[in-house]
Design a protein around this motif. Sequence first.
Motif, mmCIF file in Angstrom:
data_model
loop_
_atom_site.group_PDB
_atom_site.id
_atom_site.type_symbol
_atom_site.label_atom_id
_atom_site.label_comp_id
_atom_site.label_asym_id
_atom_site.label_seq_id
_atom_site.Cartn_x
_atom_site.Cartn_y
_atom_site.Cartn_z
ATOM 1 N N TYR A 180 17.459 23.166 35.273
ATOM 2 C CA TYR A 180 16.215 22.853 35.968
ATOM 3 C C TYR A 180 15.040 22.638 35.011
ATOM 4 O O TYR A 180 13.896 22.540 35.446
ATOM 5 C CB TYR A 180 15.891 23.953 36.977
ATOM 6 C CG TYR A 180 16.854 23.957 38.143
ATOM 7 C CD1 TYR A 180 16.819 22.950 39.099
ATOM 8 C CD2 TYR A 180 17.816 24.955 38.282
ATOM 9 C CE1 TYR A 180 17.704 22.937 40.163
ATOM 10 C CE2 TYR A 180 18.709 24.948 39.346
ATOM 11 C CZ TYR A 180 18.643 23.933 40.281
ATOM 12 O OH TYR A 180 19.530 23.906 41.337
ATOM 13 N N LYS A 181 15.346 22.563 33.701
ATOM 14 C CA LYS A 181 14.396 22.142 32.664
ATOM 15 C C LYS A 181 13.237 23.113 32.437
ATOM 16 O O LYS A 181 12.134 22.695 32.072
ATOM 17 C CB LYS A 181 13.859 20.737 32.974
ATOM 18 C CG LYS A 181 14.937 19.670 33.085
ATOM 19 C CD LYS A 181 15.740 19.546 31.804
ATOM 20 C CE LYS A 181 16.831 18.494 31.905
ATOM 21 N NZ LYS A 181 17.625 18.380 30.663
ATOM 22 N N PHE A 182 13.502 24.405 32.640
ATOM 23 C CA PHE A 182 12.538 25.417 32.223
ATOM 24 C C PHE A 182 12.662 25.606 30.705
ATOM 25 O O PHE A 182 13.746 25.467 30.141
ATOM 26 C CB PHE A 182 12.807 26.752 32.916
ATOM 27 C CG PHE A 182 12.457 26.778 34.372
ATOM 28 C CD1 PHE A 182 11.178 27.127 34.788
ATOM 29 C CD2 PHE A 182 13.399 26.460 35.339
ATOM 30 C CE1 PHE A 182 10.851 27.166 36.142
ATOM 31 C CE2 PHE A 182 13.089 26.487 36.690
ATOM 32 C CZ PHE A 182 11.806 26.845 37.092
ATOM 33 N N GLN A 183 11.560 25.957 30.064
ATOM 34 C CA GLN A 183 11.582 26.219 28.626
ATOM 35 C C GLN A 183 12.241 27.581 28.389
ATOM 36 O O GLN A 183 11.777 28.597 28.914
ATOM 37 C CB GLN A 183 10.171 26.214 28.061
ATOM 38 C CG GLN A 183 9.454 24.876 28.229
ATOM 39 C CD GLN A 183 8.041 24.907 27.692
ATOM 40 O OE1 GLN A 183 7.788 24.624 26.523
ATOM 41 N NE2 GLN A 183 7.103 25.266 28.543
ATOM 42 N N ASN A 184 13.301 27.602 27.604
ATOM 43 C CA ASN A 184 13.991 28.868 27.368
ATOM 44 C C ASN A 184 14.842 28.809 26.109
ATOM 45 O O ASN A 184 15.234 27.735 25.646
ATOM 46 C CB ASN A 184 14.855 29.242 28.570
ATOM 47 C CG ASN A 184 16.124 28.426 28.662
ATOM 48 O OD1 ASN A 184 17.189 28.851 28.207
ATOM 49 N ND2 ASN A 184 16.032 27.221 29.243
ATOM 50 N N VAL A 185 15.139 29.985 25.563
ATOM 51 C CA VAL A 185 16.085 30.150 24.461
ATOM 52 C C VAL A 185 17.051 31.256 24.868
ATOM 53 O O VAL A 185 16.636 32.312 25.341
ATOM 54 C CB VAL A 185 15.372 30.529 23.142
ATOM 55 C CG1 VAL A 185 16.380 30.942 22.077
ATOM 56 C CG2 VAL A 185 14.520 29.370 22.638
ATOM 57 N N GLN A 186 18.354 30.985 24.674
ATOM 58 C CA GLN A 186 19.381 31.943 25.113
ATOM 59 C C GLN A 186 20.164 32.486 23.922
ATOM 60 O O GLN A 186 20.615 31.724 23.076
ATOM 61 C CB GLN A 186 20.373 31.253 26.058
ATOM 62 C CG GLN A 186 19.755 30.565 27.241
ATOM 63 C CD GLN A 186 20.683 29.500 27.805
ATOM 64 O OE1 GLN A 186 21.901 29.604 27.730
ATOM 65 N NE2 GLN A 186 20.095 28.446 28.364
ATOM 66 N N ASN A 187 20.296 33.782 23.866
ATOM 67 C CA ASN A 187 21.198 34.469 22.948
ATOM 68 C C ASN A 187 21.310 33.817 21.566
ATOM 69 O O ASN A 187 22.358 33.248 21.229
ATOM 70 C CB ASN A 187 22.584 34.591 23.583
ATOM 71 C CG ASN A 187 22.670 35.750 24.547
ATOM 72 O OD1 ASN A 187 21.940 36.728 24.433
ATOM 73 N ND2 ASN A 187 23.569 35.658 25.509
ATOM 74 N N PRO A 188 20.267 33.905 20.754
ATOM 75 C CA PRO A 188 20.306 33.282 19.425
ATOM 76 C C PRO A 188 21.456 33.778 18.546
ATOM 77 O O PRO A 188 21.939 33.038 17.686
ATOM 78 C CB PRO A 188 18.953 33.679 18.810
ATOM 79 C CG PRO A 188 18.072 33.941 19.983
ATOM 80 C CD PRO A 188 18.959 34.523 21.032
ATOM 81 N N PHE A 189 21.903 35.019 18.752
ATOM 82 C CA PHE A 189 23.038 35.563 18.003
ATOM 83 C C PHE A 189 24.316 35.563 18.837
ATOM 84 O O PHE A 189 25.271 36.268 18.530
ATOM 85 C CB PHE A 189 22.732 36.985 17.538
ATOM 86 C CG PHE A 189 22.245 37.069 16.103
ATOM 87 C CD1 PHE A 189 21.633 35.993 15.492
ATOM 88 C CD2 PHE A 189 22.376 38.239 15.369
ATOM 89 C CE1 PHE A 189 21.171 36.058 14.187
ATOM 90 C CE2 PHE A 189 21.930 38.321 14.061
ATOM 91 C CZ PHE A 189 21.324 37.228 13.465
ATOM 92 N N GLY A 190 24.336 34.763 19.904
ATOM 93 C CA GLY A 190 25.476 34.776 20.801
ATOM 94 C C GLY A 190 25.395 35.961 21.748
ATOM 95 O O GLY A 190 24.435 36.728 21.741
ATOM 96 N N VAL A 191 26.411 36.122 22.572
ATOM 97 C CA VAL A 191 26.437 37.192 23.567
ATOM 98 C C VAL A 191 26.425 38.551 22.872
ATOM 99 O O VAL A 191 27.210 38.808 21.956
ATOM 100 C CB VAL A 191 27.683 37.063 24.460
ATOM 101 C CG1 VAL A 191 27.838 38.279 25.359
ATOM 102 C CG2 VAL A 191 27.597 35.801 25.310
ATOM 103 N N LEU A 192 25.518 39.426 23.314
ATOM 104 C CA LEU A 192 25.419 40.789 22.796
ATOM 105 C C LEU A 192 25.586 41.732 23.978
ATOM 106 O O LEU A 192 24.811 41.681 24.929
ATOM 107 C CB LEU A 192 24.066 41.014 22.116
ATOM 108 C CG LEU A 192 23.726 40.059 20.958
ATOM 109 C CD1 LEU A 192 22.308 40.332 20.451
ATOM 110 C CD2 LEU A 192 24.728 40.190 19.816
ATOM 111 N N PHE A 193 26.575 42.612 23.900
ATOM 112 C CA PHE A 193 26.955 43.382 25.080
ATOM 113 C C PHE A 193 26.225 44.708 25.230
ATOM 114 O O PHE A 193 25.957 45.143 26.345
ATOM 115 C CB PHE A 193 28.463 43.643 25.069
ATOM 116 C CG PHE A 193 29.295 42.393 25.214
ATOM 117 C CD1 PHE A 193 29.416 41.761 26.438
ATOM 118 C CD2 PHE A 193 29.937 41.847 24.111
ATOM 119 C CE1 PHE A 193 30.168 40.604 26.577
ATOM 120 C CE2 PHE A 193 30.696 40.689 24.233
ATOM 121 C CZ PHE A 193 30.805 40.062 25.468
#
Length: 321
Positions: A41-54
Amino acid sequence: MELQTKIPLEKQLEHQIDYTSNVLLIGSCFSDNIGAKLDYYKFQNVQNPFGVLFHPKAIETLIHSAVSGRTYLEKDVIFHNEQWHCFDAHSKLSNASKEDLLIQLNRQVQITHQQLKTSSHVIITLGTAWAYVFKEFNQHVANCHKIPQKQFEKVLLSVEDIVFVLNNIIDLIRKANPYAAIIFTVSPVRHLKDGFVENTQSKSHLIAAIHSLLNANKLTVSQSLFYFPSYELLMDELRDYRFYNDDMIHPNTLAINYIWEKFKWVWCSDTSTNTLKKVETIQKGLKHKPFNSNSLANKKFLKHLNTQIQELQIQYPHIVF
């Protein structure tokens, strides 16, 4: 006749997410699920820069590295199964080249640092209270990278441990950005490799720790701390295996869409919801496959679609299709 027990949700009236917001998502793979929706939906975001962290310690390590401006060096990576790995990052960052891995790690630290400074919202999804300590270095790891299990000690973080770590995370975020809203959630993905009882114990520690933290900060309005019940939505409203993938562990597309709709209702502003509908119309239009690409009808359709995109980009220049 009611066939569900509904979780009462309140519309967030302050700190709403709109198309001027900038969201950082860190944590369990459920962060990727919500992040994928924000992407679509084109919101500004950054996801998990180091990959998934549990687990919380892994998230704390990333945020501390970003805020302190850490530089990863050769001593911070290991070689195993013909790949170079970092214990602080998910295996998706692993690389056959040590130099490339270090470049990527340090680039992601810089991205996280910049995102922390500019984020309006930080969404932290906790997946498990079980953590692994690499015995040789006495170091909590984010990922074991398929190194033999005998080289690790498995530990369950107590509620008190998690509260301590979450307070550290909040202090670090506030050091970089005093104004961001911090939203905690617990991933509904069950870690059944730990065991059924052990998974329940783990999730209970996470939930108890988050609410202990929130209750302690109720009088501190400036903290802007929140909880979104993604775990409860799947466990209580969608308590049926038809909402799971074939592995019976991960939520399927239907469940993710359901929880996204709840998240959107709680957190997204009315103006952003209107824009979101325009974005969805364009996304569907871009996927349209005409019978005859050279027909006048299709050319007219594409012209109208391009006009819609241009009008949206005038209002929000960051949107790119």
